[in-house]
Design a protein around this motif. Sequence first.
Motif, PDB file in Angstrom:
ATOM      1  N   GLY A  16       0.466  16.547  -2.146  1.00 46.31           N
ATOM      2  CA  GLY A  16       0.082  15.576  -1.119  1.00 46.31           C
ATOM      3  C   GLY A  16      -0.913  14.562  -1.658  1.00 46.31           C
ATOM      4  N   PHE A  17      -1.045  13.453  -0.950  1.00 45.99           N
ATOM      5  CA  PHE A  17      -2.036  12.446  -1.334  1.00 45.99           C
ATOM      6  C   PHE A  17      -2.324  11.538  -0.152  1.00 45.99           C
ATOM      7  CE2 PHE A  17       2.159  11.162  -2.973  1.00 45.99           C
ATOM      8  CZ  PHE A  17       2.387   9.989  -2.274  1.00 45.99           C
ATOM      9  N   THR A  18      -3.458  10.866  -0.219  1.00 53.20           N
ATOM     10  CA  THR A  18      -3.843   9.919   0.802  1.00 53.20           C
ATOM     11  C   THR A  18      -3.237   8.562   0.490  1.00 53.20           C
ATOM     12  OG1 THR A  18      -5.741   9.022   2.019  1.00 53.20           O
ATOM     13  CG2 THR A  18      -5.962   9.199  -0.368  1.00 53.20           C
ATOM     14  N   SER A  19      -3.450   7.573   1.348  1.00 51.45           N
ATOM     15  CA  SER A  19      -2.926   6.240   1.091  1.00 51.45           C
ATOM     16  C   SER A  19      -3.664   5.622  -0.097  1.00 51.45           C
ATOM     17  CB  SER A  19      -3.082   5.354   2.327  1.00 51.45           C
ATOM     18  OG  SER A  19      -4.455   5.228   2.670  1.00 51.45           O
ATOM     19  N   GLY A  20      -3.029   4.647  -0.733  1.00 48.06           N
ATOM     20  CA  GLY A  20      -3.651   4.026  -1.893  1.00 48.06           C
ATOM     21  C   GLY A  20      -3.167   2.604  -2.089  1.00 48.06           C
ATOM     22  N   ARG A  21      -4.025   1.788  -2.657  1.00 51.42           N
ATOM     23  CA  ARG A  21      -3.674   0.406  -2.985  1.00 51.42           C
ATOM     24  C   ARG A  21      -3.376   0.296  -4.472  1.00 51.42           C
ATOM     25  NH1 ARG A  21      -7.660  -0.108   0.969  1.00 51.42           N
ATOM     26  NH2 ARG A  21      -7.034  -1.377   2.761  1.00 51.42           N
ATOM     27  N   LEU A  22      -2.522  -0.650  -4.799  1.00 54.80           N
ATOM     28  CA  LEU A  22      -2.131  -0.864  -6.187  1.00 54.80           C
ATOM     29  C   LEU A  22      -3.332  -1.347  -6.991  1.00 54.80           C
ATOM     30  CD1 LEU A  22       0.320  -0.822  -8.126  1.00 54.80           C
ATOM     31  CD2 LEU A  22       0.637  -3.244  -7.595  1.00 54.80           C
ATOM     32  N   ALA A  23      -3.652  -0.629  -8.061  1.00 51.17           N
ATOM     33  CA  ALA A  23      -4.807  -0.985  -8.889  1.00 51.17           C
ATOM     34  C   ALA A  23      -4.391  -1.588 -10.221  1.00 51.17           C
ATOM     35  CB  ALA A  23      -5.680   0.251  -9.134  1.00 51.17           C
ATOM     36  N   GLY A  24      -3.162  -1.357 -10.658  1.00 52.04           N
ATOM     37  CA  GLY A  24      -2.730  -1.897 -11.941  1.00 52.04           C
ATOM     38  C   GLY A  24      -1.353  -1.391 -12.307  1.00 52.04           C
ATOM     39  N   GLU A  67       0.845  -1.193   0.000  1.00 53.43           N
ATOM     40  CA  GLU A  67       0.000   0.000   0.000  1.00 53.43           C
ATOM     41  C   GLU A  67       0.882   1.246   0.000  1.00 53.43           C
ATOM     42  OE1 GLU A  67      -3.808   1.860   2.477  1.00 53.43           O
ATOM     43  OE2 GLU A  67      -2.716   0.122   3.222  1.00 53.43           O
ATOM     44  N   LEU A  68       0.486   2.235  -0.787  1.00 50.68           N
ATOM     45  CA  LEU A  68       1.246   3.480  -0.879  1.00 50.68           C
ATOM     46  C   LEU A  68       0.935   4.338   0.339  1.00 50.68           C
ATOM     47  CD1 LEU A  68       3.156   5.040  -2.778  1.00 50.68           C
ATOM     48  CD2 LEU A  68       1.136   6.148  -3.732  1.00 50.68           C
ATOM     49  N   THR A  69       1.959   4.686   1.113  1.00 58.27           N
ATOM     50  CA  THR A  69       1.757   5.477   2.326  1.00 58.27           C
ATOM     51  C   THR A  69       1.401   6.919   1.961  1.00 58.27           C
ATOM     52  OG1 THR A  69       4.117   5.961   2.428  1.00 58.27           O
ATOM     53  CG2 THR A  69       3.334   4.054   3.669  1.00 58.27           C
ATOM     54  N   PRO A  70       0.620   7.583   2.792  1.00 55.06           N
ATOM     55  CA  PRO A  70       0.204   8.957   2.468  1.00 55.06           C
ATOM     56  C   PRO A  70       1.373   9.923   2.521  1.00 55.06           C
ATOM     57  CG  PRO A  70      -0.517   8.352   4.675  1.00 55.06           C
ATOM     58  CD  PRO A  70       0.014   7.103   4.050  1.00 55.06           C
ATOM     59  N   GLN A  71       1.202  11.037   1.854  1.00 55.37           N
ATOM     60  CA  GLN A  71       2.214  12.097   1.842  1.00 55.37           C
ATOM     61  C   GLN A  71       1.537  13.426   2.142  1.00 55.37           C
ATOM     62  OE1 GLN A  71       5.353  12.315  -1.287  1.00 55.37           O
ATOM     63  NE2 GLN A  71       4.433  14.287  -1.823  1.00 55.37           N
ATOM     64  N   ALA A  72       2.040  14.115   3.155  1.00 61.88           N
ATOM     65  CA  ALA A  72       1.486  15.418   3.518  1.00 61.88           C
ATOM     66  C   ALA A  72       1.824  16.450   2.456  1.00 61.88           C
ATOM     67  CB  ALA A  72       2.019  15.863   4.873  1.00 61.88           C
ATOM     68  N   THR A  73       0.946  17.385   2.267  1.00 62.88           N
ATOM     69  CA  THR A  73       1.188  18.460   1.309  1.00 62.88           C
ATOM     70  C   THR A  73       2.377  19.306   1.743  1.00 62.88           C
ATOM     71  OG1 THR A  73      -1.159  18.580   0.696  1.00 62.88           O
ATOM     72  CG2 THR A  73       0.189  20.530   0.259  1.00 62.88           C
ATOM     73  N   SER A  74       3.320  19.481   0.819  1.00 60.17           N
ATOM     74  CA  SER A  74       4.469  20.344   1.101  1.00 60.17           C
ATOM     75  C   SER A  74       4.524  21.524   0.141  1.00 60.17           C
ATOM     76  CB  SER A  74       5.771  19.543   1.009  1.00 60.17           C
ATOM     77  OG  SER A  74       5.976  19.064  -0.312  1.00 60.17           O
ATOM     78  N   LYS A  75       3.754  21.423  -0.957  1.00 58.13           N
ATOM     79  CA  LYS A  75       3.720  22.512  -1.934  1.00 58.13           C
ATOM     80  C   LYS A  75       2.286  22.705  -2.414  1.00 58.13           C
ATOM     81  CE  LYS A  75       8.354  21.542  -3.770  1.00 58.13           C
ATOM     82  NZ  LYS A  75       9.132  21.164  -4.990  1.00 58.13           N
ATOM     83  N   PHE A  76       1.861  23.945  -2.431  1.00 54.36           N
ATOM     84  CA  PHE A  76       0.545  24.283  -2.961  1.00 54.36           C
ATOM     85  C   PHE A  76       0.723  25.499  -3.864  1.00 54.36           C
ATOM     86  CE2 PHE A  76      -3.556  26.277  -3.236  1.00 54.36           C
ATOM     87  CZ  PHE A  76      -4.484  25.242  -3.181  1.00 54.36           C
ATOM     88  N   ALA A  77       0.255  25.388  -5.100  1.00 55.66           N
ATOM     89  CA  ALA A  77       0.408  26.483  -6.059  1.00 55.66           C
ATOM     90  C   ALA A  77      -0.948  26.824  -6.665  1.00 55.66           C
ATOM     91  CB  ALA A  77       1.399  26.112  -7.154  1.00 55.66           C
ATOM     92  N   ALA A  78      -1.223  28.112  -6.734  1.00 50.36           N
ATOM     93  CA  ALA A  78      -2.463  28.587  -7.340  1.00 50.36           C
ATOM     94  C   ALA A  78      -2.127  29.721  -8.300  1.00 50.36           C
ATOM     95  CB  ALA A  78      -3.441  29.064  -6.269  1.00 50.36           C
ATOM     96  N   GLY A  79      -2.656  29.610  -9.508  1.00 48.64           N
ATOM     97  CA  GLY A  79      -2.500  30.683 -10.482  1.00 48.64           C
ATOM     98  C   GLY A  79      -3.872  31.165 -10.897  1.00 48.64           C
ATOM     99  N   ASN A 127      -5.424   6.012  -5.180  1.00 47.98           N
ATOM    100  CA  ASN A 127      -5.471   7.432  -4.811  1.00 47.98           C
ATOM    101  C   ASN A 127      -5.092   8.339  -5.981  1.00 47.98           C
ATOM    102  OD1 ASN A 127      -2.766   6.885  -4.974  1.00 47.98           O
ATOM    103  ND2 ASN A 127      -2.261   7.493  -2.887  1.00 47.98           N
ATOM    104  N   GLY A 128      -4.973   7.761  -7.164  1.00 48.57           N
ATOM    105  CA  GLY A 128      -4.684   8.557  -8.350  1.00 48.57           C
ATOM    106  C   GLY A 128      -3.214   8.773  -8.626  1.00 48.57           C
ATOM    107  N   GLN A 129      -2.342   8.222  -7.765  1.00 52.74           N
ATOM    108  CA  GLN A 129      -0.905   8.396  -7.949  1.00 52.74           C
ATOM    109  C   GLN A 129      -0.333   7.338  -8.876  1.00 52.74           C
ATOM    110  OE1 GLN A 129       0.850  11.111  -6.534  1.00 52.74           O
ATOM    111  NE2 GLN A 129      -1.286  11.672  -6.191  1.00 52.74           N
ATOM    112  N   ASN A 130       0.696   7.724  -9.622  1.00 56.80           N
ATOM    113  CA  ASN A 130       1.443   6.802 -10.472  1.00 56.80           C
ATOM    114  C   ASN A 130       2.893   6.838 -10.022  1.00 56.80           C
ATOM    115  OD1 ASN A 130      -0.832   6.251 -12.169  1.00 56.80           O
ATOM    116  ND2 ASN A 130      -0.494   8.206 -13.182  1.00 56.80           N
ATOM    117  N   ILE A 131       3.404   5.715  -9.561  1.00 60.20           N
ATOM    118  CA  ILE A 131       4.752   5.638  -9.020  1.00 60.20           C
ATOM    119  C   ILE A 131       5.592   4.686  -9.870  1.00 60.20           C
ATOM    120  CG2 ILE A 131       6.162   5.133  -6.995  1.00 60.20           C
ATOM    121  CD1 ILE A 131       4.274   7.478  -6.617  1.00 60.20           C
ATOM    122  N   THR A 132       6.796   5.117 -10.236  1.00 57.30           N
ATOM    123  CA  THR A 132       7.702   4.263 -10.997  1.00 57.30           C
ATOM    124  C   THR A 132       8.236   3.151 -10.105  1.00 57.30           C
ATOM    125  OG1 THR A 132       8.357   6.073 -12.457  1.00 57.30           O
ATOM    126  CG2 THR A 132       9.836   4.191 -12.321  1.00 57.30           C
TER     127      THR A 132
END
Length: 431
Positions: free
Chosen positions: A312-320, A147-159, A335-340
């Motif tokens: 940042g992102f919440t925890s996630g399980r491998l979907a494919g 399971e992918l462990t969560p990551q706290a937000t460290s950068k927030f950008a708004a334009g 959780n929508g993340q793609n990790i190499t």
Amino acid sequence: MGFQHGLSGLKAASTNLDVVGNNIANANVVGFKQSQAQFSDVFANSLGGAGSNQVGIGTQVTAIAQQFSQGNISNSNNPLDIAIVGGGFFRMSDNGAISYSRNGQFHLDSNGFLVNADNLNVTGFAANQSGQILADTPANLQLSTAELTPQATSKFAAGVNLDSRTDVPAPLPAFDATNPATYASSTSGAIFDSLGNSHTLTLFFQKTTPTTPTTPATWEIFAAVDGATDAAGQPVGVTLGPSASLKMDFDTNGALTAPAGPITASVDLPAIATNLGRADWGATTPLDFSFDLTSSTQFGSNFGVNKLSQDGFTSGRLAGFSVSDDGTIQGNYTNGQNITLGQVVLASFANTNGLKPQGRNQWLETADSGLPLVGVPLSGTLGSLQSAAVEESNVDLTTELVSLITAQRVYQANAKTIETQDAVLQTLVNL
């Protein structure tokens, strides 16, 4: 000598039939490369006499050469099926014994290793926890299914684009997040704490008195998390830089002049939980992150959000899985993340016909093939990879069936020469 002609022809034709039959038998084998029997004539050594008067003594099989042409690519339902488009071989390991293959029908074993149907390991480069490829000596590829462990937000950008046609209210009202009349525009985005809990960060933009007489326009920003405000509508538990609000200055061209770069935003999670009348989330507090507004503008057009991002992102399980054309394997999480997770390597040879067929779609390097040139796909002479696809056999069944008929006729013709020679000898005996 006539018997020897026919006998050599029978042997050669028989070998040709074997080669053609083997091609036909493997017409549906993924990654199979057809072979071709190559022949040469045979002459007896002569110590004298004119060479032009010599008659050959038959034929022989010089080589059985494999044809490493590209096979057709067909789609499959397995994302770990990988087809090579172009040159190269998969580098396979059997407890350290290396072989090479064009068959890319892979799956994960019980330990997460990428293997083929014979449990040979696919080799490549591993990736660290950050998804960076460690291009070292190729090793057995093991893809993490944890399971992918969560990551706290460290950068927030708004334009955003703030409408320059907006007037400064007179008198300027006190900001109230619950009263839309006290601000011109607002937008929101998600941020995550150290436990992966999602929180909504809402930004409010109020046009205000310019910071200095030479400043064309100034906007003040207020931020609220999860809608936590006090009785006066003031946000609770959020600071932008040193205070609860932040001012943005624009020049006559609509470009942002202040703040000149990112500032630090801080969120007091226990204070927000208390305001909302719920238990604290138990995450690391305060939640500090870089807050970047440098791509914002002030033009004479309606308010719009051109950029909104955070890391940042919440925890996630491998979907494919997905495999890119350069061999990079990515895990796709819920959780929508793609990790190499790793990268497949390929190997090429100076003389592919020098490879030794091993069976089960495997080849071994030899002195004739030369040393393997190992690299990532799309480098050097190596081809690209296609995920959820396999390379079909390069056997043209129609051509092989015609070759089968031809080889059969050649066999019959050589048998006929033996029969004719027998008849000639019988005639001589009868004299």
